[in-house]
Design a protein around this motif. Sequence first.
Motif, PDB file in Angstrom:
ATOM      1  N   ASP A   1       0.854  -1.188   0.000  1.00  0.00           N
ATOM      2  CA  ASP A   1       0.000   0.000   0.000  1.00  0.00           C
ATOM      3  C   ASP A   1       0.892   1.240   0.000  1.00  0.00           C
ATOM      4  OD1 ASP A   1      -1.711   2.145   0.514  1.00  0.00           O
ATOM      5  OD2 ASP A   1      -2.947   0.985   1.899  1.00  0.00           O
ATOM      6  N   GLN A   2       1.021   1.858  -1.158  1.00  0.00           N
ATOM      7  CA  GLN A   2       1.931   2.987  -1.315  1.00  0.00           C
ATOM      8  C   GLN A   2       1.485   4.203  -0.508  1.00  0.00           C
ATOM      9  OE1 GLN A   2       2.936   3.768  -5.419  1.00  0.00           O
ATOM     10  NE2 GLN A   2       2.967   1.584  -5.884  1.00  0.00           N
ATOM     11  N   ILE A   3       0.192   4.391  -0.384  1.00  0.00           N
ATOM     12  CA  ILE A   3      -0.313   5.529   0.388  1.00  0.00           C
ATOM     13  C   ILE A   3       0.058   5.364   1.855  1.00  0.00           C
ATOM     14  CG2 ILE A   3      -2.416   6.682   1.169  1.00  0.00           C
ATOM     15  CD1 ILE A   3      -3.609   5.958  -1.607  1.00  0.00           C
ATOM     16  N   ALA A   4      -0.180   4.181   2.400  1.00  0.00           N
ATOM     17  CA  ALA A   4       0.152   3.932   3.801  1.00  0.00           C
ATOM     18  C   ALA A   4       1.654   4.047   4.039  1.00  0.00           C
ATOM     19  CB  ALA A   4      -0.354   2.555   4.235  1.00  0.00           C
ATOM     20  N   LEU A   5       2.459   3.526   3.128  1.00  0.00           N
ATOM     21  CA  LEU A   5       3.915   3.625   3.266  1.00  0.00           C
ATOM     22  C   LEU A   5       4.373   5.079   3.283  1.00  0.00           C
ATOM     23  CD1 LEU A   5       5.087   0.768   0.880  1.00  0.00           C
ATOM     24  CD2 LEU A   5       5.638   0.947   3.313  1.00  0.00           C
ATOM     25  N   ALA A   6       3.866   5.874   2.350  1.00  0.00           N
ATOM     26  CA  ALA A   6       4.289   7.267   2.230  1.00  0.00           C
ATOM     27  C   ALA A   6       3.820   8.095   3.432  1.00  0.00           C
ATOM     28  CB  ALA A   6       3.766   7.878   0.939  1.00  0.00           C
ATOM     29  N   GLU A   7       2.565   7.936   3.823  1.00  0.00           N
ATOM     30  CA  GLU A   7       2.040   8.748   4.916  1.00  0.00           C
ATOM     31  C   GLU A   7       2.661   8.341   6.251  1.00  0.00           C
ATOM     32  OE1 GLU A   7      -2.251   8.912   4.731  1.00  0.00           O
ATOM     33  OE2 GLU A   7      -2.206   9.670   2.676  1.00  0.00           O
ATOM     34  N   GLN A   8       2.935   7.046   6.432  1.00  0.00           N
ATOM     35  CA  GLN A   8       3.609   6.621   7.654  1.00  0.00           C
ATOM     36  C   GLN A   8       5.037   7.172   7.685  1.00  0.00           C
ATOM     37  OE1 GLN A   8       4.858   2.481   8.208  1.00  0.00           O
ATOM     38  NE2 GLN A   8       3.889   2.532  10.237  1.00  0.00           N
ATOM     39  N   ALA A   9       5.734   7.130   6.552  1.00  0.00           N
ATOM     40  CA  ALA A   9       7.098   7.672   6.480  1.00  0.00           C
ATOM     41  C   ALA A   9       7.105   9.157   6.815  1.00  0.00           C
ATOM     42  CB  ALA A   9       7.689   7.434   5.101  1.00  0.00           C
ATOM     43  N   ASP A  10       6.103   9.882   6.355  1.00  0.00           N
ATOM     44  CA  ASP A  10       6.004  11.311   6.631  1.00  0.00           C
ATOM     45  C   ASP A  10       5.940  11.578   8.134  1.00  0.00           C
ATOM     46  OD1 ASP A  10       5.864  13.971   5.718  1.00  0.00           O
ATOM     47  OD2 ASP A  10       3.683  13.964   5.889  1.00  0.00           O
ATOM     48  N   ILE A  11       5.130  10.798   8.842  1.00  0.00           N
ATOM     49  CA  ILE A  11       5.030  10.962  10.298  1.00  0.00           C
ATOM     50  C   ILE A  11       6.344  10.559  10.964  1.00  0.00           C
ATOM     51  CG2 ILE A  11       3.894  10.128  12.391  1.00  0.00           C
ATOM     52  CD1 ILE A  11       1.347   9.803  10.735  1.00  0.00           C
ATOM     53  N   LEU A  12       6.919   9.458  10.516  1.00  0.00           N
ATOM     54  CA  LEU A  12       8.173   8.981  11.113  1.00  0.00           C
ATOM     55  C   LEU A  12       9.280  10.025  10.966  1.00  0.00           C
ATOM     56  CD1 LEU A  12       8.024   5.276   9.908  1.00  0.00           C
ATOM     57  CD2 LEU A  12       7.762   6.098  12.265  1.00  0.00           C
ATOM     58  N   ILE A  13       9.328  10.688   9.829  1.00  0.00           N
ATOM     59  CA  ILE A  13      10.327  11.739   9.615  1.00  0.00           C
ATOM     60  C   ILE A  13      10.103  12.876  10.602  1.00  0.00           C
ATOM     61  CG2 ILE A  13      11.135  13.515   8.004  1.00  0.00           C
ATOM     62  CD1 ILE A  13      10.523  11.440   5.749  1.00  0.00           C
ATOM     63  N   SER A  14       8.845  13.276  10.769  1.00  0.00           N
ATOM     64  CA  SER A  14       8.558  14.386  11.682  1.00  0.00           C
ATOM     65  C   SER A  14       8.883  14.027  13.129  1.00  0.00           C
ATOM     66  CB  SER A  14       7.092  14.817  11.560  1.00  0.00           C
ATOM     67  OG  SER A  14       6.233  13.856  12.130  1.00  0.00           O
ATOM     68  N   LYS A  15       8.848  12.745  13.457  1.00  0.00           N
ATOM     69  CA  LYS A  15       9.160  12.293  14.814  1.00  0.00           C
ATOM     70  C   LYS A  15      10.639  11.955  14.994  1.00  0.00           C
ATOM     71  CE  LYS A  15       5.240  12.658  16.753  1.00  0.00           C
ATOM     72  NZ  LYS A  15       5.103  13.687  17.755  1.00  0.00           N
ATOM     73  N   GLY A  16      11.411  12.005  13.914  1.00  0.00           N
ATOM     74  CA  GLY A  16      12.844  11.740  14.009  1.00  0.00           C
ATOM     75  C   GLY A  16      13.231  10.281  13.849  1.00  0.00           C
ATOM     76  N   ALA A  17      12.296   9.413  13.500  1.00  0.00           N
ATOM     77  CA  ALA A  17      12.579   7.987  13.274  1.00  0.00           C
ATOM     78  C   ALA A  17      13.010   7.806  11.820  1.00  0.00           C
ATOM     79  CB  ALA A  17      11.357   7.148  13.609  1.00  0.00           C
ATOM     80  N   LEU A  18      14.195   8.328  11.513  1.00  0.00           N
ATOM     81  CA  LEU A  18      14.628   8.411  10.123  1.00  0.00           C
ATOM     82  C   LEU A  18      14.974   7.058   9.514  1.00  0.00           C
ATOM     83  CD1 LEU A  18      16.781  11.661  10.289  1.00  0.00           C
ATOM     84  CD2 LEU A  18      14.336  11.391   9.881  1.00  0.00           C
ATOM     85  N   GLU A  19      15.538   6.139  10.294  1.00  0.00           N
ATOM     86  CA  GLU A  19      15.911   4.842   9.737  1.00  0.00           C
ATOM     87  C   GLU A  19      14.682   4.047   9.302  1.00  0.00           C
ATOM     88  OE1 GLU A  19      18.897   3.764   8.779  1.00  0.00           O
ATOM     89  OE2 GLU A  19      19.470   5.791   9.348  1.00  0.00           O
ATOM     90  N   ILE A  20      13.638   4.071  10.108  1.00  0.00           N
ATOM     91  CA  ILE A  20      12.412   3.363   9.746  1.00  0.00           C
ATOM     92  C   ILE A  20      11.783   4.030   8.527  1.00  0.00           C
ATOM     93  CG2 ILE A  20      10.154   2.612  10.555  1.00  0.00           C
ATOM     94  CD1 ILE A  20      11.311   2.802  13.419  1.00  0.00           C
ATOM     95  N   ALA A  21      11.814   5.354   8.494  1.00  0.00           N
ATOM     96  CA  ALA A  21      11.267   6.080   7.338  1.00  0.00           C
ATOM     97  C   ALA A  21      12.045   5.737   6.073  1.00  0.00           C
ATOM     98  CB  ALA A  21      11.312   7.582   7.606  1.00  0.00           C
TER      99      ALA A  21
END
Length: 173
Positions: free
Chosen positions: A99-119
């Motif tokens: 699911d590309q939408i879920a992947l992209a939107e989850q990555a966006d939140i992870l970046i804002s929270k500083g979880a860069l490796e998971i993003a």
Amino acid sequence: MRFSPAAIALSLTFAIMSSASIGGRADVDARSIALLKTGDQEASAGRLDTAIGWYESALAVDPRNGAAYVAMARAVKTQGLEGKAVGFYREALELEPNDQIALAEQADILISKGALEIARKNIARLRTLCRANCAAPTRLSLAIDAASQKQQAQASAVDLKATLGAPLEPKAN
């Protein structure tokens, strides 16, 4: 003996049908989709609490409704509950890992929270899935670069503050 070929054909038919239902995902219940649409209407009208109720109902009717998890994630993210949103995106990705939408939107939140490796893992997955003009991986990569620089600048400022804030040692005579 006369029934043997018919019995074999019937058992073969059942075997094929059961293996097809195991291997393939069943369709999402139409009632769940209708509840999801009602929730979307409520969310677009700005009634997020009501929308979340509809999304919860959609998931109660059919927990395989990945779109309801994505919609729920968006609603709770709008309410400022980003940690919950990440969890709902995770649920959607367990149902549909591509699911590309879920992947992209989850990555966006992870970046804002500083979880860069998971993003970064989400972005790498997006790059493999998206074959044509996909802006999301590029946009998210730029956001990771900016967040990385911000983290490095903050780390440097902390080191500098520790150095400047250290008490002076008395001079030895």
